[in-house]
Design a protein around this motif. Structure first.
Motif, PDB file in Angstrom:
ATOM      1  N   VAL A   5      -7.134  -1.135   0.617  1.00 40.82           N
ATOM      2  CA  VAL A   5      -6.169  -0.072   0.901  1.00 40.82           C
ATOM      3  C   VAL A   5      -6.619   0.788   2.074  1.00 40.82           C
ATOM      4  O   VAL A   5      -5.831   1.082   2.984  1.00 40.82           O
ATOM      5  CB  VAL A   5      -5.939   0.790  -0.355  1.00 40.82           C
ATOM      6  N   ASP A   6      -7.880   1.202   2.075  1.00 36.22           N
ATOM      7  CA  ASP A   6      -8.362   2.083   3.134  1.00 36.22           C
ATOM      8  C   ASP A   6      -8.254   1.419   4.501  1.00 36.22           C
ATOM      9  O   ASP A   6      -7.863   2.057   5.488  1.00 36.22           O
ATOM     10  CB  ASP A   6      -9.815   2.478   2.867  1.00 36.22           C
ATOM     11  N   PRO A  33      -0.726   2.327  -3.885  1.00 37.64           N
ATOM     12  CA  PRO A  33      -2.109   2.017  -3.487  1.00 37.64           C
ATOM     13  C   PRO A  33      -2.948   1.491  -4.652  1.00 37.64           C
ATOM     14  O   PRO A  33      -3.764   0.585  -4.475  1.00 37.64           O
ATOM     15  CB  PRO A  33      -2.634   3.356  -2.982  1.00 37.64           C
ATOM     16  N   ARG A  71      -4.559   1.281   5.648  1.00 42.12           N
ATOM     17  CA  ARG A  71      -4.065   2.581   6.092  1.00 42.12           C
ATOM     18  C   ARG A  71      -4.689   2.999   7.421  1.00 42.12           C
ATOM     19  O   ARG A  71      -4.013   3.539   8.296  1.00 42.12           O
ATOM     20  CB  ARG A  71      -4.355   3.625   5.014  1.00 42.12           C
ATOM     21  N   SER A  74      -2.038  -2.100  -5.389  1.00 45.47           N
ATOM     22  CA  SER A  74      -2.497  -2.933  -4.275  1.00 45.47           C
ATOM     23  C   SER A  74      -3.992  -3.186  -4.368  1.00 45.47           C
ATOM     24  O   SER A  74      -4.457  -4.310  -4.125  1.00 45.47           O
ATOM     25  CB  SER A  74      -2.156  -2.251  -2.935  1.00 45.47           C
ATOM     26  N   VAL A  94       0.833  -1.199   0.000  1.00 49.03           N
ATOM     27  CA  VAL A  94       0.000   0.000   0.000  1.00 49.03           C
ATOM     28  C   VAL A  94       0.870   1.253   0.000  1.00 49.03           C
ATOM     29  O   VAL A  94       0.560   2.244  -0.675  1.00 49.03           O
ATOM     30  CB  VAL A  94      -0.939  -0.009   1.223  1.00 49.03           C
TER      31      VAL A  94
END
Length: 379
Positions: A252-253, A242, A256, A245, A238
């Motif tokens: 991704v969210d 991103p 993170r 990925s 990521v």
């Protein structure tokens, strides 16, 4: 190519100047030089300054123990910063997360009975600190993944809210302030229950606690997870791309959000360690700028847990020496803060230098035998 030959090639190409290790050493030398100049402006010579720093860091078992405790706090914050940074995020909110962790650990520590087993009491206080720090960082994480708000801005601004909450907690009698018996009662919390006091290492005449052991175990675990686990691979993926990925099925969210929340949990743990160590109270300014010091270490270490341990020890001893610098040499202890600020500026400026893309030389033309189509068979 053999290692020696590869090294000679890199030296010829000038790659040594882009090495993170070289940049870190140069940054430390420049910052130390500025510190000596500031000390000279205060009327202290280099020999006097160096002697005061040595005495404040290694001059007694008490000084060594204090330095180790400082280093442990910095390690926690730097480890969390590294996790978020691996996911492409910068956690500038260590100071505020320390404050929330300290508040939560104090709220638990002043309510549990003294008769509670030590292991259970300390665990409850530190778990509360971790959860509070993670929740505080989760605010910035949610704003980032849902609204696209820069995590640098939100974590930085949340620092001021966290510092203000500490002031509120220790000033308001209905919250955590100790009972006021006179006008001279200090604005701080009650002393934490003995069941939440972090155990000492047992070194003679030393205030060193088991925090340094916990910190070393924590950064070892973080290093193993980042390098040898699927979680570490997702974080790195990521952070690098991103978009790629997401195409590979990585959420991704969520990665993170969890990365930034984990960073907050580590900083919250640092706050819990601070209040469960002597003098076992929550007071204004208890975080002592450790959040920004951990940021420096995270930037210097560049993802290496070995470097986190080494630089944390260095700055932990430097912070302890800064106190003696004021007492013995008459140099303001804020000189150490200035040196750390210079380090941040130098490292931020060197980031582009160390990662600067260099043009790739075109491959040399080589002669190759021509490939011809096979001749058709003739009857």
């Amino acid at each position: 190519m053999p290692t020696a030959g590869l090294l000679r090639t890199k030296l010829r190409q000038g790659d040594w100047a882009h090495s993170p290790l070289v940049v870190a050493v140069v940054a430390l030398v420049i910052a130390a030089g500025i510190g000596l100049l500031l000390a000279a402006g205060a009327g202290a010579g280099p020999a006097e300054v160096i002697d005061a720093l040595i005495q404040g860091t290694f001059g007694s078992p008490f000084a060594v123990g204090t330095s180790l405790n400082n280093a442990a706090i910095i390690m926690f914050i730097a480890a969390g910063f590294t996790v978020a940074y691996r996911a492409g995020l910068v956690n500038v909110g260590g100071e505020g997360q320390i404050c929330l962790g300290g508040i939560a650990a104090t709220a638990v520590g002043v309510t549990i009975p003294d008769a509670m087993p030590l292991f259970l009491g300390v665990t409850l206080a530190l778990v509360a600190a971790v959860l509070a720090g993670a929740s505080w960082a989760a605010i910035a994480g949610w704003l980032y993944v849902r609204r696209g708000t820069s995590e640098i801005i939100t974590t930085l601004l949340l620092n001021f809210v966290g510092l203000a909450l500490v002031v509120l907690m220790v000033q308001e009698p209905s919250l955590l302030r100790q009972p006021m018996t006179s006008s001279e009662t200090l604005p701080q919390s009650e002393s934490l229950s003995e069941a939440s006091h972090l155990p000492l290492l047992g070194l003679t005449k030393s205030p060193a606690t088991v925090a340094i052991v916990i910190a070393l175990l924590a950064i070892t675990a973080v290093g193993v997870i980042l390098r040898h686990s699927a979680i570490g691979l997702r974080l790195r993926s990521v952070g690098l791309s991103p978009t790629a990925s997401a195409r590979l099925g990585v959420t991704v969210d969520r990665v993170r959000f969890l990365g930034l929340s984990t960073a907050g949990g580590f900083s919250g743990l640092a706050g819990g360690i601070l209040v469960t160590s002597a003098p076992f109270v929550l007071a204004e300014g208890f975080s002592s700028g450790f959040g920004f010091t951990g940021l420096v270490v995270g930037l210097l270490a560049r993802g290496s847990m070995t470097a986190v341990a080494g630089v944390s020890l260095f700055l932990g001893f430097l912070v302890a020496g800064g106190i003696n610098l004021q007492l013995a040499a008459g140099v303001p202890s804020s000189t150490v803060t200035v040196v750390q600020s210079v380090l941040i500026i130098l490292i931020a400026g060197a980031a582009l230098w160390t990662t600067r893309s260099r043009p790739v030389a075109p491959p040399e033309a080589t002669s190759a035998p021509a490939i011809t189509a096979p001749a058709k068979a003739t009857s």
